[in-house]
Enzyme design. Structure first.
Site, PDB file in Angstrom:
ATOM      1  CD1 TRP A 287     -25.300  11.482 -36.654  1.00  0.00           C
ATOM      2  CD2 TRP A 287     -23.746  10.203 -35.673  1.00  0.00           C
ATOM      3  NE1 TRP A 287     -24.504  12.312 -35.887  1.00  0.00           N
ATOM      4  CE2 TRP A 287     -23.539  11.539 -35.271  1.00  0.00           C
ATOM      5  CE3 TRP A 287     -22.900   9.199 -35.179  1.00  0.00           C
ATOM      6  CZ2 TRP A 287     -22.511  11.911 -34.410  1.00  0.00           C
ATOM      7  CZ3 TRP A 287     -21.889   9.573 -34.314  1.00  0.00           C
ATOM      8  CH2 TRP A 287     -21.705  10.912 -33.943  1.00  0.00           C
TER       9      TRP A 287
ATOM     10  CG  ASP B 227     -24.559   4.130 -31.908  1.00  0.00           C
ATOM     11  OD1 ASP B 227     -24.448   4.448 -30.720  1.00  0.00           O
ATOM     12  OD2 ASP B 227     -24.354   4.928 -32.846  1.00  0.00           O
TER      13      ASP B 227
ATOM     14  CE  LYS C 150     -26.992  12.508 -28.330  1.00  0.00           C
ATOM     15  NZ  LYS C 150     -25.660  11.905 -28.569  1.00  0.00           N
TER      16      LYS C 150
END
Length: 396
Positions: free
Chosen positions: A131, A211, A246
């Site tokens: 990311w 993560d 999310k």
């Protein structure tokens, strides 16, 4: 006069794409770049379990006073159980300190500042690719950033190269690993791969950092936490950053957590005191609303069951879009193998499209994806998948 010498920095690749999409007058444009789940109607709707919990919260909430640097205690307790498992020995031994953060991004920034201030000289190793904001966050905090190989341009996971790089990394450095649903590739390590990574990290004395922004979008809530729980049983100290934007569709509420596993209850107390100091000089207190909703859902057997069912529907819809995308591309472009898209997991796909091809998609068809070729599979639905796949065939 005072700001004359200040230059303009390049826009964030994801936020910049959002802006370009918003300004595009094309009525048939599609946004496949931003990492937001959309339902079959193309809407980022609110789960019913979240709506019910929020209604109860609004009705019963008596105050909106400060909740302290580490956040809502009820939230921290249920998040530790969700991430580590309710029966984790780390929780019973009070070795897993957890802090509520403003989203998963806030957890990453908090950990970066903590590493810079409390573990000076330690670098962080990120997957290549990762990311994009990972690198920015740690570099801005003053932490040296290095990369280990992960997925190449051929969309193949290179575990051997990854392990070789980690073996050469300086002892004590932090190794950031995507626990599930790797962003941007969608390519995850197998259980055997995870065991090999753990062996190298342990032998080299590295600090693991898992993560986990997409728990529940791969195979299931517990299944997606398997890597975290593997490290939990290893005896190592490590970090876990989590996001609930999310899985609860609480993007605008910014709900995240940072968990830090220490060697003892006493060490955990010392670590958390330093984390709290970093928080005080950063944002002082996290917001209350989103975390209270998450805690209310997870603490209610009825709402939790409903949420898990709704999350499973999201997961299965994404998986269905992957399968349909592969089938349509195979039908319309048999000369190109896109089967790897079906093996990827989570919201994203590293499509293999080049910068030039992505640019053509945007300019000629109004289809927005990141220059890396990452597309958000969760944004596909029955009204756009034919158009998207036919456009991809046109540009490859």
């Amino acid at each position: 006069m005072h700001f004359d010498a200040i230059g303009r920095v390049p826009g964030d690749p994801i936020l910049g794409l959002m802006e370009a999409y918003a300004q595009d007058p094309n009525p048939r444009k599609f946004d496949l770049g931003v990492g937001v789940y959309k339902d079959a109607q193309g809407l980022t709707s609110i789960p019913q379990a979240v709506k019910l919990a929020e209604a109860r919260l609004v009705d019963r909430q008596a105050t909106k006073t400060y909740i302290g640097g580490h956040g809502e205690p009820a939230f921290g307790k249920v998040i530790n159980e969700l991430v580590l498992g309710a029966d984790s020995a780390l929780i019973a031994e009070q070795r897993a300190g957890v802090t509520q953060t403003p989203g998963g991004t806030g957890a990453l920034r908090l950990s970066a500042d903590f590493i810079a201030q409390c573990l000076p000289g330690r670098g962080v190793w990120l997957s290549n690719p990762t990311w994009p904001i990972h690198e920015t966050i740690f570099a801005t905090a003053g932490v040296k950033v290095s990369h280990y190989p992960y997925v190449g341009s051929d969309n193949r996971l290179d575990v051997e190269a990854m392990l070789a790089a980690l073996k050469e990394a300086p002892k004590g450095d932090v190794v950031l690993l995507h626990a599930c649903c790797h962003n941007p590739t969608g390519v995850d390590l197998s259980p055997a791969d995870w065991n090999n990574v753990l062996e190298v990290v342990k032998a080299k004395g590295h600090v693991p950092f898992l993560d986990m922004a997409y728990q529940g979008f791969g195979d299931g809530i517990d299944e997606d936490a398997a890597a975290v729980r593997l490290f939990a049983e290893s005896g190592l100290t490590f970090f876990v950053s989590s996001s609930f934007s999310k899985s609860f569709s609480l993007y605008g509420e910014r709900v995240g957590a940072l968990s830090i596993v220490s060697e003892s209850k006493e060490e955990s107390a010392r670590v958390l005191s330093q984390v709290k100091r970093v928080i005080r000089t950063n944002y002082s207190n996290p917001p209350t609303h989103g975390a209270s909703i998450v805690a209310a859902v997870l603490n209610s057997p009825q709402l939790r069951a409903q949420w898990e069912e709704e999350l499973a529907e999201m997961r299965l819809r994404i998986r269905g879009m992957r399968t349909q995308m592969v089938d349509l591309l195979a039908k319309n472009a048999p000369q190109r193998d896109f089967s790897f898209v079906g093996r990827q997991r989570g919201m994203f796909s590293y499509s293999g499209l080049t910068v030039e091809q992505v640019t053509r998609l945007r300019n000629e068809f109004g289809i927005y994806a990141l220059d890396t070729g990452r597309i958000c599979v969760a944004a596909l639905n029955q009204s756009n998948i034919d158009v998207v796949t036919k456009a991809i065939v046109q540009v490859i």
